[in-house]
Design an enzyme around this catalytic site. Structure first.
Site, PDB file in Angstrom:
ATOM      1  N   HIS A  22      38.341 -16.827  50.355  1.00 26.63           N
ATOM      2  CA  HIS A  22      39.397 -15.675  50.493  1.00 26.63           C
ATOM      3  C   HIS A  22      38.535 -14.904  51.633  1.00 26.63           C
ATOM      4  CE1 HIS A  22      42.811 -13.067  50.091  1.00 26.63           C
ATOM      5  NE2 HIS A  22      42.473 -12.583  49.343  1.00 26.63           N
ATOM      6  N   ALA A  44      42.442  -9.008  56.441  1.00 27.80           N
ATOM      7  CA  ALA A  44      40.844  -7.840  56.344  1.00 27.80           C
ATOM      8  C   ALA A  44      40.162  -7.554  58.019  1.00 27.80           C
ATOM      9  CB  ALA A  44      40.522  -9.062  55.623  1.00 27.80           C
ATOM     10  N   THR A  59      46.546 -15.840  56.231  1.00 30.44           N
ATOM     11  CA  THR A  59      45.552 -15.494  57.308  1.00 30.44           C
ATOM     12  C   THR A  59      44.720 -13.788  56.986  1.00 30.44           C
ATOM     13  OG1 THR A  59      47.555 -13.494  57.176  1.00 30.44           O
ATOM     14  CG2 THR A  59      47.628 -15.678  58.651  1.00 30.44           C
ATOM     15  N   CYS A  60      44.067 -14.319  55.681  1.00 28.32           N
ATOM     16  CA  CYS A  60      43.468 -13.164  54.764  1.00 28.32           C
ATOM     17  C   CYS A  60      42.082 -12.633  55.571  1.00 28.32           C
ATOM     18  CB  CYS A  60      42.681 -14.230  53.003  1.00 28.32           C
ATOM     19  SG  CYS A  60      41.707 -15.424  53.176  1.00 28.32           S
ATOM     20  N   GLY A  61      41.297 -13.384  56.600  1.00 28.35           N
ATOM     21  CA  GLY A  61      40.713 -12.793  56.870  1.00 28.35           C
ATOM     22  C   GLY A  61      40.835 -12.493  58.387  1.00 28.35           C
TER      23      GLY A  61
END
Length: 196
Positions: free
Chosen positions: A109, A9, A4-6
């Protein structure tokens, strides 16, 4: 839960409200993601637009704009935007220590660029935050730009061998993907600013 990096962020912009979990529900409802993956900068920008509309209290009365940008992150116009206070959501390939590398997009990422530094040689560095650490990172803008331009192909993550991920038409290197794309947010100021 998957990568779930996006969304993490994106949640950082709004100081955790909405949370990455709430953004994940929204992304799944819109058909953008199965488990948190965000391989389309266009779609992440759309989620950002929704988040900005729902969080006007964070931006007071300023005309915050979010723009999907295609091109070279190390461009003079982008450097000027950094100097004017713009922040950026940037996809890149992380190395083992999460610094930008060139891995063809196999470990794509997202990072939130929240500031910059210029050294005595006029080289630009950016301050970055991302979901794999609570620490602020300092990276070469040139290295981040090269990594962003290197996002050309998807590789099934080792930790999710059976997971089906949603990819945009043309894959991550296509015009709807991540390669040479990033999101610029202008006139956004967090509640508490830190000036170094």
């Amino acid at each position: 839960m998957g990568p779930t990096c996006g969304l993490t962020a994106l949640s950082m912009i709004f100081e955790g409200s909405p949370s990455a979990a709430t953004l994940l529900e929204m992304a799944i409802d819109k058909g953008y993601s199965n488990k948190g993956e965000m391989f389309s900068a266009i779609q992440l920008n759309e989620l950002l637009s929704i988040g900005l509309a729902d969080n006007r209290h964070l931006v007071e009365f300023r005309e915050v704009t979010n723009t999907l940008v295609g091109g070279n992150l190390d461009d003079p116009d982008i450097k000027m935007q950094l100097r004017l206070g713009s922040i950026f959501l940037v996809p890149y390939d992380p190395d083992r220590n999460h610094t930008p590398c060139l891995d063809k997009g196999h470990k794509a990422h997202w990072a939130l660029i929240v500031g910059y530094l210029i050294d005595q040689f006029d080289d630009y560095y950016v301050f970055a935050r991302h979901g794999k650490t609570k620490n602020l990172a300092l990276w070469s803008l040139r290295d981040l730009a090269l990594s962003n331009a290197n996002l050309v192909e998807f590789c099934q993550p080792a930790g999710h061998p059976e997971q089906v991920f949603i990819l945009p038409d043309g894959g991550i290197g296509g015009r709807n993907g991540l390669r040479c794309k990033f999101i610029m947010i202008e006139h956004f100021k967090a509640k508490e600013e830190v000036v170094l």
